[in-house]
Scaffold this active site. Sequence first.
Site, PDB file in Angstrom:
ATOM      1  CB  CYS A   1      -0.958  -0.053   1.182  1.00 30.35           C
ATOM      2  SG  CYS A   1      -2.346   1.057   0.995  1.00 30.35           S
TER       3      CYS A   1
ATOM      4  CG  HIS B   1      -3.281  -3.130   4.338  1.00 29.15           C
ATOM      5  ND1 HIS B   1      -2.057  -2.742   4.808  1.00 29.15           N
ATOM      6  CD2 HIS B   1      -3.775  -2.074   3.644  1.00 29.15           C
ATOM      7  CE1 HIS B   1      -1.824  -1.502   4.432  1.00 29.15           C
ATOM      8  NE2 HIS B   1      -2.840  -1.073   3.726  1.00 29.15           N
TER       9      HIS B   1
ATOM     10  NE  ARG C   1      -9.040   5.047   3.598  1.00 25.49           N
ATOM     11  CZ  ARG C   1      -7.779   5.462   3.466  1.00 25.49           C
ATOM     12  NH1 ARG C   1      -7.547   6.727   3.175  1.00 25.49           N
ATOM     13  NH2 ARG C   1      -6.768   4.629   3.594  1.00 25.49           N
TER      14      ARG C   1
HETATM   15  N1  GLN Z   1      -2.141   6.882   2.571  1.00 24.25           N
HETATM   16  C1  GLN Z   1      -2.265   5.971   1.454  1.00 24.25           C
HETATM   17  C2  GLN Z   1      -3.727   5.919   0.927  1.00 24.25           C
HETATM   18  O1  GLN Z   1      -4.642   6.213   1.645  1.00 24.25           O
HETATM   19  C3  GLN Z   1      -1.832   4.582   1.866  1.00 24.25           C
HETATM   20  C4  GLN Z   1      -2.733   3.965   2.919  1.00 24.25           C
HETATM   21  C5  GLN Z   1      -2.249   2.606   3.413  1.00 24.25           C
HETATM   22  O2  GLN Z   1      -1.063   2.286   3.380  1.00 24.25           O
HETATM   23  N2  GLN Z   1      -3.221   1.816   3.890  1.00 24.25           N
HETATM   24  O3  GLN Z   1      -3.913   5.499  -0.211  1.00 24.25           O
END
Ligand code: GLN
Length: 263
Positions: free
Chosen positions: A100, A211, A137
């Site tokens: 990520c 993740h 998101r």
């Molecule tokens: N800040 C980055 C985003 O929101 C990565 C987030 C993360 O590593 N989960 O895309």
Amino acid sequence: MIHNTKYKLTIGWLYPELMSTYGDRGNIIVLQKRCEWRGIGVEVLKLDLHFNLNQLAQCDLLFMGGAQDKQQKIVSEDLMKKRNALQNRIEDGIPGLYICGAYQLLGRYYKEAERTIIPGLNIFDLYTGNPGLNVSRLIGNVAIEFQGVNSYSPSRCNHSYTLVGFENHGGRTYLGKNVKPLGKILKGFGNNGEDGTEGAIYKNSFGTYFHGPILPKNPEFADLLIKVALEKKYGSPIDLSPLDNSIEMQARKTIANRLNVEL
Ligand code: GLN
């Protein structure tokens, strides 16, 4: 099949204090255990802020977890000072897994929701932008068909398989022509929720939004990383002895069933 050998791997864990959201540190545990269970010696080197380059030079395999924008900014500054050394290792084929926010930092840049730019290392041909705080998101369980099989000789990874995991990112990543996607989306969003790709492969480096952590639910992927690291270090094809993956399979099936995906 290698077992109880004098083989040894050094795993470089980049920025463990800052970059390890959503259980990403679990990937280190998986790599350690899947080596130890085979009698392969393993050492984990924590490469935190201001780590020195001779530590990076000792590593056979690299891992870096994800984090929120704030931590990415701090790490980006430190990473820039090590860019050439890290790029040389990656270009030379060191295997690595970047999750990520770490994956985003390997590209040209990560543009935050507020439009500020966090510079990336420009090692992977990709860029990432967050479309804004008013845009949702990309969150949820995800499954892809792992296409890495095409980039490895049959001895390393002679079948494609499904990777299952969990994603939570605001950034949308777009791949250029010098990277391959890690896989094709079966369920979930992936790189940007539009082009059906997830993650990226460049040489032996793998970037992904998975993740969870990713490796406990995808033991074959963990073994691929170990195999590539051993073969590169010892210079010959290596078959890892099989392990009992029954618990891992249960975890895989749980996510696959939630997504209504065949394994
Ligand atoms: N800040 C980055 C985003 O929101 C990565 C987030 C993360 O590593 N989960 O895309």
